[in-house]
Design an enzyme around this catalytic site. Structure first.
Site, short mmCIF file in Angstrom:
data_model
loop_
_atom_site.label_atom_id
_atom_site.label_comp_id
_atom_site.label_asym_id
_atom_site.label_seq_id
_atom_site.Cartn_x
_atom_site.Cartn_y
_atom_site.Cartn_z
N SER A 132 0.86 -1.19 0.00
CA SER A 132 0.00 0.00 0.00
C SER A 132 0.89 1.23 0.00
O SER A 132 2.06 1.15 0.41
CB SER A 132 -0.85 0.00 1.28
OG SER A 132 -1.48 1.26 1.47
N TYR A 145 -1.63 -1.61 10.96
CA TYR A 145 -1.86 -1.83 9.52
C TYR A 145 -0.73 -1.21 8.70
O TYR A 145 -0.13 -1.87 7.84
CB TYR A 145 -3.21 -1.24 9.09
CG TYR A 145 -3.41 -1.32 7.59
CD1 TYR A 145 -3.81 -2.51 6.99
CD2 TYR A 145 -3.17 -0.21 6.77
CE1 TYR A 145 -3.97 -2.60 5.61
CE2 TYR A 145 -3.33 -0.29 5.39
CZ TYR A 145 -3.73 -1.49 4.81
OH TYR A 145 -3.88 -1.57 3.44
N1 LIG Z 1 -8.85 -0.38 -0.32
C1 LIG Z 1 -7.75 0.35 -0.19
O1 LIG Z 1 -7.80 1.59 -0.09
C2 LIG Z 1 -6.40 -0.31 -0.18
C3 LIG Z 1 -5.27 0.52 -0.37
C4 LIG Z 1 -4.01 -0.08 -0.35
C5 LIG Z 1 -3.88 -1.44 -0.17
N2 LIG Z 1 -4.99 -2.20 0.01
C6 LIG Z 1 -4.80 -3.65 0.20
O2 LIG Z 1 -5.46 -4.33 -0.83
C7 LIG Z 1 -5.76 -5.66 -0.39
C8 LIG Z 1 -7.19 -5.98 -0.76
O3 LIG Z 1 -8.06 -5.15 -0.01
P1 LIG Z 1 -9.39 -4.51 -0.62
O4 LIG Z 1 -9.28 -3.07 -0.50
O5 LIG Z 1 -9.70 -5.10 -1.93
O6 LIG Z 1 -10.44 -4.95 0.51
P2 LIG Z 1 -11.59 -6.08 0.54
O7 LIG Z 1 -12.58 -5.83 -0.54
O8 LIG Z 1 -12.05 -6.09 1.95
O9 LIG Z 1 -10.82 -7.43 0.19
C9 LIG Z 1 -10.04 -8.13 1.12
C10 LIG Z 1 -9.91 -9.56 0.66
O10 LIG Z 1 -9.08 -10.25 1.61
C11 LIG Z 1 -9.76 -11.42 2.06
N3 LIG Z 1 -9.46 -11.75 3.44
C12 LIG Z 1 -9.51 -10.94 4.52
N4 LIG Z 1 -9.25 -11.65 5.63
C13 LIG Z 1 -9.02 -12.94 5.24
C14 LIG Z 1 -8.70 -14.12 5.93
N5 LIG Z 1 -8.56 -14.14 7.26
N6 LIG Z 1 -8.58 -15.27 5.22
C15 LIG Z 1 -8.74 -15.26 3.86
N7 LIG Z 1 -9.04 -14.17 3.16
C16 LIG Z 1 -9.17 -13.01 3.84
C17 LIG Z 1 -11.22 -11.04 1.93
O11 LIG Z 1 -11.99 -12.23 1.87
P3 LIG Z 1 -13.29 -12.38 2.82
O12 LIG Z 1 -14.22 -11.28 2.38
O13 LIG Z 1 -13.71 -13.73 2.49
O14 LIG Z 1 -12.81 -12.18 4.23
C18 LIG Z 1 -11.25 -10.25 0.63
O15 LIG Z 1 -11.32 -11.13 -0.47
C19 LIG Z 1 -5.48 -5.68 1.11
O16 LIG Z 1 -4.22 -6.28 1.33
C20 LIG Z 1 -5.41 -4.20 1.47
O17 LIG Z 1 -4.59 -3.98 2.58
C21 LIG Z 1 -6.25 -1.67 0.01
#
Ligand SMILES: NC(=O)c1ccc[n+]([C@@H]2O[C@H](COP(=O)([O-])OP(=O)(O)OC[C@H]3O[C@@H](n4cnc5c(N)ncnc54)[C@H](OP(=O)(O)O)[C@@H]3O)[C@@H](O)[C@H]2O)c1
Length: 258
Positions: A132, A145
């Protein structure tokens, strides 16, 4: 292979790979995974899904066993699953903070250890570690985080150098704020960060896919505005970056301890 493929950036990355003709092995830990698989079927590639909790070593091992049972080499691995936990450090349960580290950091190290070893042995492969822009910003009110993402960026860049020349690359993807379920799940809606305008996860995924294919060391992903903002922010002294983050992540009405 993509972790956290049920929604957000992971789902859009899965869609990007499917569009380019890749068969997929996906994992997540709730019911949305079935929905994701159904939405990917029209692309015509094979989609295999495993539901595991990556916060546990058993969950990671079970996913690895499932991958092995497919009997096919993993050409590209996307380590994307991640969670946040907003709020004051001292007011957050230790168990919740440990879960952030287990999912974001430990599952990534565990999976990479196995997948990278197979790829280096074959002399071919690509790994995308979803860090990130937060990796470069100390994160008051999201301290664990941001630290987990700093770990992932450093980890990916170190491995990129370590395996240079082996035919395998490791790329750190650094999205800015992206419009996914992340902020609701992290309890960040009551903050400026939670309410700010965010980038389209499909755009982040397209840029991530390209960076992986180009074997880049790292890629800051998102809109032009996000990338410009980040290139300015990272020039600030660390204290100023922390102060900025504090304004964005402090819950409304919360009492400062400083
Ligand atoms: N959104 C942002 O602004 C942002 C910015 C920078 C980086 N990121 C990173 O991008 C990545 C994806 O996040 P996102 O924004 O797309 O959020 P999201 O829609 O909440 O997706 C998170 C994914 O991770 C899975 N996950 C979470 N806990 C888990 C566990 N214990 N076991 C297996 N799977 C798990 C979730 O599956 P379930 O729903 O089944 O739990 C979901 O598929 C993350 O690493 C986040 O830190 C996000």
């Amino acid at each position: 292979m993509i972790t956290g493929a049920s929604s957000g950036i992971g789902f859009e990355l899965a869609r990007e790979f499917a569009r380019h003709g890749y068969d997929l092995a996906l994992t997540a830990d709730d019911g949305l995974l079935d929905d994701a698989v159904a939405r990917l079927r029209p692309y015509g590639t094979h989609v295999h899904a495993t539901r595991v909790d990556l916060a546990t070593s058993e969950g990671v091992e079970s996913f690895l066993a499932d991958l092995r049972a497919l009997g096919r080499p993993v050409g590209a691995a996307v380590l994307n699953a991640g969670i946040g936990r907003g709020g004051a450090f001292l007011e957050t349960d230790l168990a919740d903070l440990a879960r952030v580290i287990d999912v974001n950091v430990f599952s990534t190290v565990h999976l990479t250890h196995q997948l990278l070893s197979d790829m280096v042995r074959r002399g071919d492969g690509r790994i995308l570690v979803v860090a990130s822009v937060a990796a470069e910003i100390p994160g008051p009110y999201h301290a664990v985080y941001n630290a987990s993402k700093a770990f992932l960026k450093s980890f990916a860049e170190a491995l990129h150098s370590e395996v240079k020349g082996s035919g395998v690359s490791v790329t750190a993807l650094m999205p800015g704020a992206t419009d996914t379920r992340f902020f609701v799940r992290a309890g960040l809606l009551d903050t400026r960060l939670g309410r700010a305008k965010k980038d389209d996860p499909a755009l982040v995924a397209r840029q991530g896919y390209r960076a992986l294919m180009d074997r880049r060391t790292r890629k800051v992903a998102g809109s032009l505005r996000t990338r410009a903002q980040h290139s300015v922010t990272r020039l600030l002294p660390s204290e100023a970056r922390a102060a900025l983050h504090r304004r964005w992540a402090q819950p409304h009405g919360s009492r400062s301890h400083l």
